[in-house]
Design an enzyme around this catalytic site. Structure first.
Site, PDB file in Angstrom:
ATOM      1  N   CYS A  93      -7.119  -2.193  -4.944  1.00  0.00           N
ATOM      2  CA  CYS A  93      -6.151  -2.464  -3.887  1.00  0.00           C
ATOM      3  C   CYS A  93      -6.809  -2.220  -2.528  1.00  0.00           C
ATOM      4  CB  CYS A  93      -4.943  -1.549  -4.058  1.00  0.00           C
ATOM      5  SG  CYS A  93      -3.823  -1.553  -2.653  1.00  0.00           S
ATOM      6  N   GLU A  94      -6.712  -3.196  -1.640  1.00  0.00           N
ATOM      7  CA  GLU A  94      -7.382  -3.062  -0.343  1.00  0.00           C
ATOM      8  C   GLU A  94      -6.661  -2.090   0.590  1.00  0.00           C
ATOM      9  OE1 GLU A  94      -5.654  -6.776   2.289  1.00  0.00           O
ATOM     10  OE2 GLU A  94      -7.366  -7.145   0.982  1.00  0.00           O
ATOM     11  N   HIS A  95      -5.445  -1.702   0.268  1.00  0.00           N
ATOM     12  CA  HIS A  95      -4.692  -0.806   1.143  1.00  0.00           C
ATOM     13  C   HIS A  95      -5.086   0.655   0.959  1.00  0.00           C
ATOM     14  CE1 HIS A  95      -1.474  -4.177   0.962  1.00  0.00           C
ATOM     15  NE2 HIS A  95      -2.324  -4.386   1.936  1.00  0.00           N
ATOM     16  N   HIS A  96      -5.324   1.065  -0.285  1.00  0.00           N
ATOM     17  CA  HIS A  96      -5.675   2.460  -0.552  1.00  0.00           C
ATOM     18  C   HIS A  96      -6.996   2.603  -1.309  1.00  0.00           C
ATOM     19  CE1 HIS A  96      -1.200   2.482  -0.157  1.00  0.00           C
ATOM     20  NE2 HIS A  96      -1.458   3.557   0.560  1.00  0.00           N
ATOM     21  N   CYS A 164      -1.846   2.993  -6.865  1.00  0.00           N
ATOM     22  CA  CYS A 164      -1.264   3.475  -5.610  1.00  0.00           C
ATOM     23  C   CYS A 164       0.233   3.724  -5.762  1.00  0.00           C
ATOM     24  CB  CYS A 164      -1.540   2.506  -4.471  1.00  0.00           C
ATOM     25  SG  CYS A 164      -0.910   0.841  -4.732  1.00  0.00           S
TER      26      CYS A 164
END
Length: 205
Positions: A93-96, A164
């Protein structure tokens, strides 16, 4: 690069030495900032291990999905649905920068050309092994197959669990995210789409 693990057997790894060195330095600083002692036995080689692991997990940036399909492109008079289901998906996941993982189900209806079955799975991997969101991953797989093979239609469904959501944030352990994308006959013909979804839901093996 030749490395020897704790058991003493030889393992050959191929990594960019300069990139590994830079990443190792950065991860060493991260570990220090987290309050750990990077010189203790269990962590001495951790920055290098993580640097190599991240290169492996993002190797899709160095792969060309279109070329993967084109490497096994065959002219064939077959116009029925081809489904490759239960393709294992592992992505970040690019967010976390935490993993998400699950299964991809991919189908296409040929229009004069087919590709090697394994190439469909390799295309999934090429896009999954990047910093991603599941929605974009689904569309990228669909678009690559549509643009390269130019079939009568493409269908992609991905079911995944996101760390996440499981190990941080809302901590919902049973949550599963499903995304889908369709082109051509799968988009226009509800019976074709329903047939695909029925096959995906069945256990035929």
């Amino acid at each position: 690069m030749i490395d020897f693990d704790e058991a003493g057997y030889q393992r050959i790894d191929q990594y960019d030495a300069q990139r590994t060195e830079k990443l190792s330095s950065l991860y060493k600083e991260v570990i220090i900032q987290l309050g750990e002692d990077v010189e203790r036995e269990g962590l001495i080689k951790t920055p290098e291990r993580v640097a190599k692991a991240m290169q492996f997990l993002t190797q899709g940036y160095n792969q060309n999905p279109q070329q993967i399909l084109q490497s096994a492109l065959f002219k064939e008079d077959y116009s029925q649905m081809i489904i490759v289901k239960d393709i294992e998906v592992y992505s970040m996941c690019e967010h976390h920068m935490l993993p998400f993982f699950g299964k991809a189900h991919v189908a296409y209806i040929p229009n004069g050309y087919i590709t090697g079955i394994s190439k469909i799975a390799r295309v999934v991997d090429a896009y999954a092994r990047r910093l991603q969101v599941q929605e974009r991953l689904t569309n990228q797989i669909k678009d690559c197959i549509q643009q390269t093979l130019k079939p009568q239609g493409v269908a992609v469904v991905i079911e995944a669990q996101h760390m996440c959501m499981l190990m941080r944030g809302v901590e919902k352990q049973e949550s599963v995210t499903t995304t889908s994308a369709f082109t051509g006959l799968f988009l226009k013909n509800t019976s074709t789409r329903s047939e695909f979804l029925e096959y995906v839901g069945k256990r035929l093996h």
